[in-house]
Motif scaffolding. Structure first.
Motif, PDB file in Angstrom:
ATOM      1  N   MET A 113       0.923  -1.084   0.446  1.00 58.29           N
ATOM      2  CA  MET A 113      -0.013  -0.239  -0.244  1.00 58.29           C
ATOM      3  C   MET A 113       1.322   0.905   0.090  1.00 58.29           C
ATOM      4  N   MET A 114       0.898   2.124  -1.079  1.00 57.62           N
ATOM      5  CA  MET A 114       1.665   3.329  -1.111  1.00 57.62           C
ATOM      6  C   MET A 114       0.143   4.926  -0.825  1.00 57.62           C
ATOM      7  N   LEU A 115      -0.561   4.344  -0.651  1.00 59.99           N
ATOM      8  CA  LEU A 115      -1.347   6.090  -0.771  1.00 59.99           C
ATOM      9  C   LEU A 115      -2.930   5.530  -0.062  1.00 59.99           C
ATOM     10  N   ASN A 116      -3.167   5.840   1.014  1.00 54.83           N
ATOM     11  CA  ASN A 116      -4.467   5.855   1.525  1.00 54.83           C
ATOM     12  C   ASN A 116      -4.975   7.129   1.673  1.00 54.83           C
ATOM     13  N   TYR A 117      -5.784   7.103   2.130  1.00 52.48           N
ATOM     14  CA  TYR A 117      -7.094   8.796   2.274  1.00 52.48           C
ATOM     15  C   TYR A 117      -6.192   9.409   2.354  1.00 52.48           C
ATOM     16  N   ILE A 118      -6.338  11.042   1.244  1.00 47.07           N
ATOM     17  CA  ILE A 118      -5.713  12.326   1.545  1.00 47.07           C
ATOM     18  C   ILE A 118      -5.896  13.555   0.910  1.00 47.07           C
ATOM     19  N   THR A 119      -6.410  13.743   1.744  1.00 48.50           N
ATOM     20  CA  THR A 119      -7.057  15.025   1.866  1.00 48.50           C
ATOM     21  C   THR A 119      -6.049  16.690   1.429  1.00 48.50           C
ATOM     22  N   ALA A 120      -6.987  17.382   0.339  1.00 44.82           N
ATOM     23  CA  ALA A 120      -5.339  18.452  -0.034  1.00 44.82           C
ATOM     24  C   ALA A 120      -6.428  19.516   0.095  1.00 44.82           C
ATOM     25  N   ILE A 121      -5.319  20.363   0.667  1.00 43.36           N
ATOM     26  CA  ILE A 121      -5.446  22.115   0.024  1.00 43.36           C
ATOM     27  C   ILE A 121      -4.492  22.850   0.301  1.00 43.36           C
ATOM     28  N   PRO A 122      -5.527  23.995  -0.579  1.00 37.48           N
ATOM     29  CA  PRO A 122      -4.904  25.141  -0.740  1.00 37.48           C
ATOM     30  C   PRO A 122      -4.506  26.198   0.504  1.00 37.48           C
ATOM     31  N   ALA A 123      -2.324  26.123   0.074  1.00 39.36           N
ATOM     32  CA  ALA A 123      -2.124  26.966   1.537  1.00 39.36           C
ATOM     33  C   ALA A 123      -1.121  27.765   0.436  1.00 39.36           C
ATOM     34  N   SER A 124      -0.918  29.164   1.052  1.00 36.05           N
ATOM     35  CA  SER A 124       0.133  29.442   0.129  1.00 36.05           C
ATOM     36  C   SER A 124       1.209  29.131   0.938  1.00 36.05           C
ATOM     37  N   LYS A 125       2.941  29.760   0.707  1.00 39.83           N
ATOM     38  CA  LYS A 125       3.541  29.597   1.307  1.00 39.83           C
ATOM     39  C   LYS A 125       3.863  30.071   3.078  1.00 39.83           C
ATOM     40  N   ARG A 126       2.940  31.407   2.896  1.00 41.76           N
ATOM     41  CA  ARG A 126       2.729  31.837   4.071  1.00 41.76           C
ATOM     42  C   ARG A 126       1.739  31.161   5.693  1.00 41.76           C
ATOM     43  N   LEU A 127       0.797  30.170   4.080  1.00 39.32           N
ATOM     44  CA  LEU A 127      -0.229  29.339   5.870  1.00 39.32           C
ATOM     45  C   LEU A 127       0.702  27.921   6.020  1.00 39.32           C
ATOM     46  N   GLN A 128       1.333  27.196   5.006  1.00 38.18           N
ATOM     47  CA  GLN A 128       2.299  26.166   5.301  1.00 38.18           C
ATOM     48  C   GLN A 128       2.846  26.450   6.349  1.00 38.18           C
ATOM     49  N   LYS A 129       3.610  27.388   7.078  1.00 34.38           N
ATOM     50  CA  LYS A 129       4.491  27.788   7.505  1.00 34.38           C
ATOM     51  C   LYS A 129       3.360  28.564   9.034  1.00 34.38           C
ATOM     52  N   ARG A 130       2.841  28.824   8.732  1.00 35.76           N
ATOM     53  CA  ARG A 130       1.897  29.382   9.987  1.00 35.76           C
ATOM     54  C   ARG A 130       1.621  27.432  10.389  1.00 35.76           C
ATOM     55  N   ILE A 131       0.828  26.697  10.245  1.00 38.46           N
ATOM     56  CA  ILE A 131       0.441  25.661  10.356  1.00 38.46           C
ATOM     57  C   ILE A 131       1.324  24.956  10.293  1.00 38.46           C
ATOM     58  N   GLY A 132       2.752  24.645  10.295  1.00 36.76           N
ATOM     59  CA  GLY A 132       3.826  23.992  10.601  1.00 36.76           C
ATOM     60  C   GLY A 132       4.417  24.412  11.908  1.00 36.76           C
ATOM     61  N   ASP A 133       4.866  25.687  12.414  1.00 38.55           N
ATOM     62  CA  ASP A 133       4.806  26.137  13.955  1.00 38.55           C
ATOM     63  C   ASP A 133       3.701  26.182  14.247  1.00 38.55           C
ATOM     64  N   THR A 134       2.603  26.369  14.161  1.00 43.96           N
ATOM     65  CA  THR A 134       1.599  26.157  14.771  1.00 43.96           C
ATOM     66  C   THR A 134       1.594  24.670  15.673  1.00 43.96           C
ATOM     67  N   ILE A 135       1.623  23.147  14.800  1.00 43.32           N
ATOM     68  CA  ILE A 135       1.550  22.244  15.153  1.00 43.32           C
ATOM     69  C   ILE A 135       2.949  21.790  15.958  1.00 43.32           C
ATOM     70  N   GLN A 136       4.078  22.659  15.003  1.00 43.57           N
ATOM     71  CA  GLN A 136       5.344  22.646  16.408  1.00 43.57           C
ATOM     72  C   GLN A 136       4.480  23.082  17.381  1.00 43.57           C
ATOM     73  N   ARG A 137       3.927  24.056  18.081  1.00 45.19           N
ATOM     74  CA  ARG A 137       3.822  24.467  19.479  1.00 45.19           C
ATOM     75  C   ARG A 137       3.092  23.474  19.972  1.00 45.19           C
ATOM     76  N   GLU A 138       2.065  23.257  19.326  1.00 47.22           N
ATOM     77  CA  GLU A 138       1.703  22.115  20.595  1.00 47.22           C
ATOM     78  C   GLU A 138       2.354  20.937  20.694  1.00 47.22           C
ATOM     79  N   TYR A 139       3.171  19.994  19.638  1.00 45.53           N
ATOM     80  CA  TYR A 139       4.079  19.263  20.034  1.00 45.53           C
ATOM     81  C   TYR A 139       4.670  19.267  20.958  1.00 45.53           C
ATOM     82  N   LYS A 140       5.293  20.985  21.112  1.00 47.85           N
ATOM     83  CA  LYS A 140       6.008  21.187  22.782  1.00 47.85           C
ATOM     84  C   LYS A 140       5.151  21.242  23.856  1.00 47.85           C
TER      85      LYS A 140
END
Length: 516
Positions: free
Chosen positions: A316-343
């Motif tokens: 199995m190489m791929l399961n159910y994947i969701t795609a959403i439009p995201a600018s570079k700025r939004l990608q960074k904000r999402i990534g940074d927020t999840i890193q804070r949640e990880y902490k």
């Protein structure tokens, strides 16, 4: 015995086409390196007999497959080799030796950087000897190479196999879904739906949704439930639980698929390159490159992020994947927020890796992505001073009786196994500061109420809880106040926040309902 290099020379003089697939110089270099390590001519000849038979059949393929060694039946090759070079019924040592020699040679070719070789095919064929759990010679198979086999033939075969595999996968997932629809798991289904929707899903809106929208909702829900949800009683994911309890009833193919599904991991991916048949992505949370088959999603993915479960091992190489439009700025904000949640998560699991966090809190990550990408929301986490983690100095065995009672009562109320673990951590942290008071009925009861308070769970209807251990409401409330002060607990304290609590915290910030 004839010199091995003379055997190689004679073969290539008779089969010049083999040079297109593996040049004679490459083979001789491989054998010389082995000779320098002290291996005998007899041993090298055995290597060559394995290689010779491999080249004899592989050269029948089209030139387009000259550097692509896939779709090779190593089991059939072993029987060809055994017929020519083993003068008895093959034993375990013969099979192990053949596959070890082929692995060494194929790895050597792959290390040159000029070949694309599926070593997994070799391993899978070796496993056929152990399908019953111990060595057993499988049914003899014959090499059935198609003369002039081309890359187009292989791609068509792979397309057909993938269609068949998808049918098998869908059938298996349907059976797993039916397994968990029985009454024994209704509480889990309800709890999973609450966590997945954040308790905010509008059923009236669902009733008026199109059939396609309803299908998408359930596809995403079951993806969460199977892979990310943790059962109340066992803390297993449903896929792991089903595998454990139904393994003996599964077919060989089902077991292969289940094994790959168990290896799936949640990922948040930024698409960096897009091609007709695959996409190259950057795993935003692990900072790794991931190559996936192109998802069956319309439109360009170059300015999108993908999230869901990927399997980079096995079939199995791929399961159910969701795609959403995201600018570079939004990608960074999402990534940074999840890193804070990880902490925040690491305040309760100090050694946790990002994989550990995603295995436990994928629901939080899903909601974070949804909120930041669909609402005019700059942040989803409270801004406040957090209490420090408390180093564990007390031996839990000192409070074994109290911890046992705490878990029994929490289980009766309906708290999940994971919540019970966090509740015990809360109790032990307090016991370190005041062991005598901790070992009282009112403190045990207060622990349950404080944990519920931190996670925004209303236990007020269960009035009899105050008296279960022989205490009363007044003394329990006093004990709760002492615990809250001693541990410096805050609203949605990340040290003791469960899966539901993390999601509730996020939406409390989003809707401005929490006082931080």
């Amino acid at each position: 015995m004839e010199n091995v290099y003379a055997l190689v020379k004679r073969f290539y003089l008779a089969h010049g086409r083999a040079n297109i697939f593996v040049a004679r110089t490459l083979v001789e270099r491989y054998l010389r390196a082995a000779a320098w390590r002290g291996r005998s001519n007899e041993d090298l000849c055995t290597d060559w007999y394995c290689i010779e038979d491999f080249l004899t059949v592989i050269q029948r393929r089209d030139d387009s497959l000259a550097r692509l060694f896939i779709r090779i039946d190593y089991l059939a090759l072993f029987f060809r080799y055994a017929d020519a070079h083993i003068d008895r019924r093959p034993l375990k040592r013969h099979a192990e030796d053949y596959f070890a020699r082929m692995r060494a040679f194929l790895t050597y070719l792959e290390d040159t950087g000029d070949y694309d070789i599926d070593i997994g095919e070799l391993d899978a064929d070796l496993e056929m000897f152990y399908i019953t759990g111990r060595f057993r010679l499988p049914e003899r198979v014959m090499w059935e190479e198609i003369e002039g086999l081309t890359i187009e033939d292989i791609e068509e075969d792979e397309r057909i196999e993938m269609e068949e595999l998808n049918i098998q996968l869908n059938d298996l997932l349907h059976r797993i879904g039916e397994y968990f629809r029985c009454p024994a798991y209704q509480l889990d289904i309800g709890r999973a739906a609450t966590i997945y929707t954040g308790g905010l899903y509008d059923m009236n809106e669902y009733e008026h949704a199109s059939e396609e929208e309803k299908e998408t909702f359930w596809l995403r829900f079951w993806d969460y439930f199977f892979f990310d949800y943790h059962l109340i009683a066992t803390d297993e994911t449903p896929i792991a639980h089903y595998s454990e309890h139904m393994w003996k009833k599964l077919s060989y193919d089902d077991r292969e698929i289940i094994g790959d599904l168990l290896a799936a991991r949640f990922a948040l991916l930024a698409v960096t390159e897009e091609y007709d048949d695959h996409v190259v992505c950057r795993d935003i949370l692990r900072d790794e490159e991931v190559v996936l088959p192109h998802p069956d999603i319309p439109g360009s993915l170059s300015k999108s992020i993908l999230f869901g479960h990927i399997c980079d091992e096995g079939m199995m190489m791929l399961n159910y994947i969701t795609a959403i439009p995201a600018s570079k700025r939004l990608q960074k904000r999402i990534g940074d927020t999840i890193q804070r949640e990880y902490k925040l998560f690491r305040m309760q699991a100090h050694e946790a890796t990002m994989d550990d966090f995603l295995e436990r809190e994928a629901a939080l990550v899903r909601h974070t992505i949804h909120v930041l990408s669909t609402l005019a929301q700059l942040d989803v986490l409270p801004r406040r001073l957090l209490p420090a983690a408390i180093p564990r100095t007390i031996d839990p065995h000192v409070c074994a009786e109290e911890l046992g009672a705490l878990q029994i009562i929490a289980d009766k109320i309906g708290f999940s196994r994971h919540s019970q673990v966090l509740m015990c951590e809360l109790f032990l942290d307090y016991a370190q500061s005041d062991l005598a008071r901790a070992q009282t009925a009112e403190t045990l009861t207060a622990t349950i109420f404080l944990f519920a308070e931190i996670n925004d769970i209303d236990l007020s209807p269960i009035t009899e809880l105050y008296h279960v251990l022989g205490s009363d409401q007044k003394t329990v409330r006093a004990a709760l106040a002492r615990m809250r002060t001693a541990l410096r607990c805050v609203t949605y304290d990340p040290r003791y926040l469960g899966e539901e609590g993390f999601v509730t915290m996020l939406y409390s910030v989003v809707h401005g309902k929490a006082n931080f």
